[in-house]
Design a protein around this motif. Structure first.
Motif, short mmCIF file in Angstrom:
data_model
loop_
_atom_site.label_atom_id
_atom_site.label_comp_id
_atom_site.label_asym_id
_atom_site.label_seq_id
_atom_site.Cartn_x
_atom_site.Cartn_y
_atom_site.Cartn_z
N ASN A 1 -5.43 8.18 3.83
CA ASN A 1 -4.52 9.06 3.08
C ASN A 1 -3.05 8.81 3.41
O ASN A 1 -2.25 9.73 3.50
N GLY A 2 -2.71 7.54 3.54
CA GLY A 2 -1.33 7.20 3.89
C GLY A 2 -0.61 6.47 2.78
O GLY A 2 -1.20 6.01 1.79
N ASN A 3 0.67 6.36 2.94
CA ASN A 3 1.53 5.51 2.13
C ASN A 3 1.92 4.35 3.04
O ASN A 3 2.87 4.44 3.81
N ILE A 4 1.15 3.28 2.97
CA ILE A 4 1.24 2.23 3.99
C ILE A 4 2.06 1.05 3.47
O ILE A 4 1.64 0.33 2.55
N ASP B 1 3.69 -7.20 3.69
CA ASP B 1 3.08 -8.50 3.40
C ASP B 1 3.93 -9.19 2.33
O ASP B 1 4.99 -8.68 1.93
N ASP B 2 3.50 -10.34 1.86
CA ASP B 2 4.30 -11.10 0.90
C ASP B 2 4.58 -10.30 -0.37
O ASP B 2 5.64 -10.46 -1.00
N ASP B 3 3.64 -9.44 -0.77
CA ASP B 3 3.79 -8.66 -2.00
C ASP B 3 4.35 -7.26 -1.75
O ASP B 3 4.53 -6.49 -2.70
N PHE B 4 4.61 -6.93 -0.49
CA PHE B 4 5.04 -5.58 -0.11
C PHE B 4 4.05 -4.55 -0.68
O PHE B 4 4.43 -3.51 -1.22
N SER B 5 2.76 -4.84 -0.55
CA SER B 5 1.72 -3.98 -1.11
C SER B 5 1.64 -2.66 -0.35
O SER B 5 2.02 -2.57 0.82
N ILE B 6 1.12 -1.62 -1.02
CA ILE B 6 1.08 -0.26 -0.47
C ILE B 6 -0.34 0.29 -0.54
O ILE B 6 -0.70 1.01 -1.47
N PRO B 7 -1.22 -0.03 0.40
CA PRO B 7 -2.57 0.55 0.41
C PRO B 7 -2.54 1.98 0.95
O PRO B 7 -1.50 2.48 1.39
N GLN B 8 -3.70 2.60 0.93
CA GLN B 8 -3.84 3.98 1.42
C GLN B 8 -4.36 4.07 2.85
O GLN B 8 -4.14 5.06 3.54
N ALA B 9 -5.10 3.04 3.26
CA ALA B 9 -5.85 3.16 4.52
C ALA B 9 -5.90 1.83 5.26
O ALA B 9 -5.76 0.75 4.66
N VAL B 10 -6.13 1.94 6.56
CA VAL B 10 -6.21 0.76 7.43
C VAL B 10 -7.32 1.00 8.45
O VAL B 10 -7.52 2.12 8.92
N ALA B 11 -8.03 -0.07 8.79
CA ALA B 11 -9.06 -0.01 9.83
C ALA B 11 -8.67 -0.92 10.99
O ALA B 11 -8.11 -2.00 10.79
N VAL B 12 -8.98 -0.45 12.21
CA VAL B 12 -8.60 -1.16 13.43
C VAL B 12 -9.82 -1.34 14.32
O VAL B 12 -10.62 -0.41 14.49
N ARG B 13 -9.95 -2.53 14.89
CA ARG B 13 -11.02 -2.77 15.86
C ARG B 13 -10.48 -3.68 16.95
O ARG B 13 -9.85 -4.70 16.67
N ASP B 14 -10.71 -3.31 18.22
CA ASP B 14 -10.28 -4.11 19.37
C ASP B 14 -8.79 -4.45 19.31
O ASP B 14 -8.36 -5.56 19.64
N ALA C 1 -7.38 -3.34 5.18
CA ALA C 1 -6.35 -2.50 4.57
C ALA C 1 -6.65 -2.40 3.09
O ALA C 1 -6.88 -3.41 2.43
N GLY C 2 -6.70 -1.19 2.56
CA GLY C 2 -7.04 -1.03 1.16
C GLY C 2 -7.04 0.43 0.75
O GLY C 2 -6.37 1.26 1.37
N LYS C 3 -7.81 0.75 -0.26
CA LYS C 3 -7.94 2.14 -0.70
C LYS C 3 -8.82 2.91 0.28
O LYS C 3 -9.62 2.32 1.01
N ASN C 4 -8.69 4.23 0.23
CA ASN C 4 -9.53 5.07 1.10
C ASN C 4 -11.01 4.72 0.96
O ASN C 4 -11.73 4.60 1.95
N ALA C 5 -11.46 4.58 -0.27
CA ALA C 5 -12.88 4.33 -0.54
C ALA C 5 -13.33 2.99 0.03
O ALA C 5 -14.52 2.81 0.33
N GLU C 6 -12.43 2.06 0.15
CA GLU C 6 -12.78 0.75 0.69
C GLU C 6 -12.81 0.74 2.22
O GLU C 6 -13.57 -0.02 2.83
N ILE C 7 -11.99 1.58 2.83
CA ILE C 7 -11.86 1.56 4.29
C ILE C 7 -12.80 2.54 4.98
O ILE C 7 -13.30 2.27 6.08
N LYS C 8 -13.08 3.67 4.35
CA LYS C 8 -13.94 4.68 4.99
C LYS C 8 -15.29 4.14 5.41
O LYS C 8 -15.83 4.52 6.47
#
Length: 573
Positions: free
Chosen positions: A19-22, A26-39, A45-52
């Protein structure tokens, strides 16, 4: 369907932010909603539905609640090991708005003198005559040794100006340093004198070294404590990377010790790039550098993602506000500045500077050189290009400060990079421009002051540009830097200064993120929010790309994440 920026669903994350304005940068200055982190790294990085779906039972979910998230900020030129010690209890804080007059500073000195042992040093930092009431009322009025002698005659006192290039001292400090009215100006420095030849108490550039050498050093424990406190404060500003430009032997050792002692405890929270001051502060010369390379085998990028040697720092000239940066065109008072390198003539000093560049380049260290005046910038960029033509490697040498780089030199540097694939860069300080723009008109005239730090010219030419604070010259906050680069309006009066040199918000963000990562030789691992890169984030309460640029400086830092770990939390999310 999973975004091309998201990782495979089978990989579960340690943390997901939704639920962010991220602002990915990147090269396109893209603005996804969500990000996932591991280690500690970004895995999607993508839409909420893609990251959840990347979240598992042990995954921490952070709801950004519409807040804006950027890559962690990178201050590419600062002196954090010094800045850490410039405030109470280590030093007097003489910076505006803490003080607004010489009288305010004198009160601080009186108070300090009453609390320390007889003969103990009183040290302070940050004063700026452009903000001192007495100096504003009478431009001929300067801080003087008499001001300090009246209240602390038995204590040596040194108060360093905000820039670090001028010191205000009392008679006791001058006595300990052996400076008298008959002492000649040192090479690369100037001893301030009154109209009658008496010592004024102001020391410029390398003239301060004789006093500084008499100051007892900070203890190792003081340095280590101050460094960890400084990192924690940087995290409150959304900063996750910085370059400490001018790291001598003691500072390098301190960084290494603190890293070894604190990393596993989670107290080491910034990625640190060091530019080594070979020979020590104020003593970098051809002989010292040649001697150092007999024993120092480190090359650029020696270290890891948390602590590394980037290269070497050299100092070539002074600064424009003090009229000590070397210019082709003179200042309003008819002077043209100086070089601070070794030599009895300007020609000898230039040759010494060129030889130092050749030695550092040959030893495979990136070079950053303090160069403010147009003439100095011409000398070092010319020598950089000659070295890279003769011995090409991925050096990414750069100009530190770059105040008055001419359009011709900027174009030449950019064209060289395109032709050879060996780009140079300009490091700038937009927050300082924001602070001193009115004053600069009295130094070089309004037209040249408007050109000061020509970011638009640099970017239009295709030059590499990275932004920074130069702390402790100014507080290490990127928000005034972005606002200053976008608006070029005075902090004090709001008066525009060179609006034709304004850049866009997107461009300004890049100068604090991906461009800084490139300068660090780390653009493939940090500087933007993309899978595979370090999970370094700065979360703010409003959208930089949408708000009135005048409000950028008022953005609130809500959270800072470094290496996938929350290192600052304002308690809002």
């Amino acid at each position: 369907m999973i975004s091309k920026r998201a990782a495979p669903v089978s990989l579960k994350a340690d943390t997901v932010l939704i639920n962010g304005n991220i602002i990915t940068v990147d090269d396109d200055f893209s603005i996804p909603q969500a990000v996932a982190v591991r280690d500690g790294k970004i895995v999607g990085a993508g839409k909420n539905a893609e990251i959840k779906p990347l979240a598992g039972k042990g995954t921490r979910t952070i709801d950004l609640k519409g807040a804006t998230m950027l890559p962690g900020m990178n201050d590419t030129h600062c002196h954090i090991s010094d800045w850490a010690l410039t405030r109470p209890p280590f030093m007097l804080e003489t910076r505006f708005p803490t003080v607004k007059s010489i009288a305010d500073i004198i009160k601080m000195v009186v108070d300090k003198a009453s609390k320390v042992k007889p003969g103990e040093w009183i040290i302070g930092e940050g004063w700026d005559e452009g903000y001192l009431k007495e100096c504003l009322a009478d431009p001929s009025r300067k801080p003087s040794r008499e001001d300090l002698d009246k209240v602390a005659p038995d204590h040596p006192v040194i108060l360093t100006e905000y820039s670090g290039h001028r010191s205000w001292v009392n008679s006791r400090a001058l006595e300990l340093a052996g400076i008298t009215r008959d002492t000649p100006d040192p090479v690369g420095g100037r001893i301030g004198r009154t109209g009658t030849g008496e010592l004024s108490g102001l020391l410029y550039e390398r003239a301060s070294m004789a006093v500084r050498e008499k100051i007892p050093p900070w203890s190792y424990e003081q340095r280590k404590t101050a460094l960890l406190n400084a990192m924690a404060e940087l995290n409150t500003l959304g900063i996750t990377s910085f370059t400490d430009a001018g790291t001598d032997r003691e500072k390098w050792a301190c960084y290494n010790d603190v890293y070894n002692e604190s990393f596993r405890e989670g107290r080491w929270t910034c990625r640190v790039n060091m530019l080594l001051m070979l020979g020590g502060f104020g003593k970098t010369n051809l002989e010292a550098i040649s001697e150092a390379y007999k024993y120092v085998g480190a090359r650029y990028n020696f270290g890891d993602d948390w602590l590394k040697v980037g290269g070497a720092k050299l100092v070539a000239d002074g600064i424009p506000p003090l009229k000590t940066a070397l210019m082709w065109k003179s200042y309003l008072d008819g002077t043209s500045g100086l070089l601070v390198t070794e030599g009895n003539t300007l020609e000898e000093q230039e040759q010494s500077l060129r030889e130092m560049i050749k030695i550092v380049h040959a030893n495979r260290m990136q070079i950053g050189i303090h160069s403010c005046g147009e003439r100095t910038i011409d000398i070092i960029t010319d020598q950089y290009m000659k070295c890279l033509e003769a011995d090409p490697w991925d050096a990414r040498h750069y100009v530190i400060h770059s105040d008055f780089a001419t359009p011709q030199t900027i174009r030449k540097v950019a064209e060289f990079g395109r032709r050879t694939g060996r780009s140079l860069a300009f490091n700038v300080q937009s927050p300082i421009k924001w602070t001193i723009s009115d004053f600069m008109a009295t130094v070089v005239g309004p037209e040249r002051a408007a050109y000061h730090w020509p970011l638009r010219t640099m970017l239009d030419a295709g030059a590499k540009v990275a932004n920074s604070s130069d702390a402790p010259v100014i507080y290490p906050d990127w928000r005034p830097g972005i606002q200053g680069a976008v608006l070029r309006e005075s902090k004090a009066t709001g008066k525009p200064s060179g609006p034709e040199q304004c850049i866009t918000v997107q461009e300004a963000i890049r100068t604090y993120t991906i461009n800084g990562a490139w300068l660090d030789h780390k653009e493939n691992t940090k500087g933007s929010i993309e899978p595979g890169k370090q999970a370094d984030f700065c979360v703010v309460d409003n959208d930089l790309l949408a708000i009135d640029p005048h409000k950028i400086v008022d953005l609130k830092i809500l959270m800072t994440i470094s290496g996938g770990r929350v290192v600052y939390d304002a308690g809002v999310l």
